[in-house]
Design a protein around this motif. Structure first.
Motif, PDB file in Angstrom:
ATOM      1  N   GLY A  75     -10.113 -11.443  12.388  1.00 53.13           N
ATOM      2  CA  GLY A  75      -9.600 -11.593  13.746  1.00 53.13           C
ATOM      3  C   GLY A  75      -8.829 -10.405  14.277  1.00 53.13           C
ATOM      4  N   LEU A  76      -8.661  -9.351  13.478  1.00 45.46           N
ATOM      5  CA  LEU A  76      -7.965  -8.156  13.955  1.00 45.46           C
ATOM      6  C   LEU A  76      -8.931  -7.129  14.540  1.00 45.46           C
ATOM      7  CD1 LEU A  76      -5.394  -7.667  11.057  1.00 45.46           C
ATOM      8  CD2 LEU A  76      -4.978  -8.597  13.331  1.00 45.46           C
ATOM      9  N   GLY A  77     -10.190  -7.332  14.298  1.00 45.92           N
ATOM     10  CA  GLY A  77     -11.239  -6.441  14.791  1.00 45.92           C
ATOM     11  C   GLY A  77     -12.569  -7.146  14.625  1.00 45.92           C
ATOM     12  N   SER A  78     -13.628  -6.390  14.739  1.00 50.13           N
ATOM     13  CA  SER A  78     -14.950  -7.002  14.616  1.00 50.13           C
ATOM     14  C   SER A  78     -15.315  -7.295  13.167  1.00 50.13           C
ATOM     15  CB  SER A  78     -16.003  -6.093  15.248  1.00 50.13           C
ATOM     16  OG  SER A  78     -16.002  -4.835  14.608  1.00 50.13           O
ATOM     17  N   GLU A  79     -14.686  -6.609  12.234  1.00 51.79           N
ATOM     18  CA  GLU A  79     -14.947  -6.790  10.802  1.00 51.79           C
ATOM     19  C   GLU A  79     -13.668  -7.242  10.102  1.00 51.79           C
ATOM     20  OE1 GLU A  79     -17.939  -6.298   9.191  1.00 51.79           O
ATOM     21  OE2 GLU A  79     -18.779  -6.037  11.201  1.00 51.79           O
ATOM     22  N   PRO A  80     -13.787  -7.917   8.951  1.00 54.24           N
ATOM     23  CA  PRO A  80     -12.594  -8.272   8.174  1.00 54.24           C
ATOM     24  C   PRO A  80     -11.864  -6.999   7.734  1.00 54.24           C
ATOM     25  CG  PRO A  80     -14.535  -9.416   7.336  1.00 54.24           C
ATOM     26  CD  PRO A  80     -15.020  -8.425   8.336  1.00 54.24           C
ATOM     27  N   ILE A  81     -10.540  -7.078   7.669  1.00 58.79           N
ATOM     28  CA  ILE A  81      -9.706  -5.957   7.236  1.00 58.79           C
ATOM     29  C   ILE A  81      -8.975  -6.369   5.969  1.00 58.79           C
ATOM     30  CG2 ILE A  81      -7.751  -4.476   7.821  1.00 58.79           C
ATOM     31  CD1 ILE A  81      -8.569  -4.740  10.732  1.00 58.79           C
ATOM     32  N   SER A  82      -8.992  -5.509   4.966  1.00 61.80           N
ATOM     33  CA  SER A  82      -8.290  -5.778   3.715  1.00 61.80           C
ATOM     34  C   SER A  82      -6.967  -5.016   3.692  1.00 61.80           C
ATOM     35  CB  SER A  82      -9.135  -5.346   2.511  1.00 61.80           C
ATOM     36  OG  SER A  82     -10.236  -6.200   2.372  1.00 61.80           O
ATOM     37  N   PHE A  83      -5.923  -5.725   3.352  1.00 66.36           N
ATOM     38  CA  PHE A  83      -4.611  -5.134   3.168  1.00 66.36           C
ATOM     39  C   PHE A  83      -4.303  -5.151   1.677  1.00 66.36           C
ATOM     40  CE2 PHE A  83      -4.596  -6.575   7.477  1.00 66.36           C
ATOM     41  CZ  PHE A  83      -3.784  -5.693   8.165  1.00 66.36           C
ATOM     42  N   THR A  84      -3.703  -4.065   1.182  1.00 67.22           N
ATOM     43  CA  THR A  84      -3.295  -3.987  -0.218  1.00 67.22           C
ATOM     44  C   THR A  84      -1.859  -3.499  -0.280  1.00 67.22           C
ATOM     45  OG1 THR A  84      -3.973  -1.680  -0.524  1.00 67.22           O
ATOM     46  CG2 THR A  84      -5.659  -3.366  -0.895  1.00 67.22           C
ATOM     47  N   THR A  85      -1.314  -3.473  -1.480  1.00 65.31           N
ATOM     48  CA  THR A  85       0.050  -2.979  -1.644  1.00 65.31           C
ATOM     49  C   THR A  85       0.126  -1.473  -1.421  1.00 65.31           C
ATOM     50  OG1 THR A  85      -0.378  -2.927  -4.018  1.00 65.31           O
ATOM     51  CG2 THR A  85       0.868  -4.787  -3.174  1.00 65.31           C
ATOM     52  N   THR A  86      -1.014  -0.793  -1.432  1.00 68.55           N
ATOM     53  CA  THR A  86      -1.013   0.661  -1.211  1.00 68.55           C
ATOM     54  C   THR A  86      -1.363   1.046   0.213  1.00 68.55           C
ATOM     55  OG1 THR A  86      -3.282   0.806  -1.992  1.00 68.55           O
ATOM     56  CG2 THR A  86      -1.539   1.179  -3.605  1.00 68.55           C
ATOM     57  N   GLY A  87      -1.771   0.084   1.041  1.00 77.40           N
ATOM     58  CA  GLY A  87      -2.080   0.381   2.434  1.00 77.40           C
ATOM     59  C   GLY A  87      -3.211  -0.455   2.963  1.00 77.40           C
ATOM     60  N   LYS A  88      -3.611  -0.190   4.215  1.00 76.28           N
ATOM     61  CA  LYS A  88      -4.678  -0.958   4.878  1.00 76.28           C
ATOM     62  C   LYS A  88      -6.028  -0.404   4.466  1.00 76.28           C
ATOM     63  CE  LYS A  88      -6.065  -0.811   9.336  1.00 76.28           C
ATOM     64  NZ  LYS A  88      -5.924  -0.821  10.747  1.00 76.28           N
TER      65      LYS A  88
END
Length: 88
Positions: A75-88
């Motif tokens: 829902g943040l863009g057209s594709e899923p976004i993965s967040f990690t402890t080291t960054g987006k």
């Protein structure tokens, strides 16, 4: 489109004895005995999703755990976004 957590994976650490994986639904309840990792999971979610760059976890008053994880958000863009402890 609504923003939704699609997949959560937090590596074991702190009081969490096993890796935690969840594909959240509309409502989720996580419960357990004291010292089994519930707070660890909440702090991992905060750190992975909100503690980036200059706005580090210092403002959140989180514990100094060596957290590792990945959260996939829709829902943040057209594709899923993965967040990690080291960054987006």
């Amino acid at each position: 489109m609504a923003i939704r957590l699609e997949h959560i994976r937090i590596s074991r650490g702190g009081p969490l004895l096993e890796d935690f994986e969840l594909e959240p639904g509309d409502l989720n309840l996580i419960y357990g005995r004291n010292e089994t990792g519930k707070t660890y999971l909440v702090e991992a979610l905060i750190r992975v999703l909100f503690s980036k760059g200059k706005r580090s976890h210092a403002a959140w008053d989180l514990r100094e755990w060596d957290l590792k994880g990945r959260i996939q958000v829709l829902g943040l863009g057209s594709e899923p976004i993965s967040f990690t402890t080291t960054g987006k």
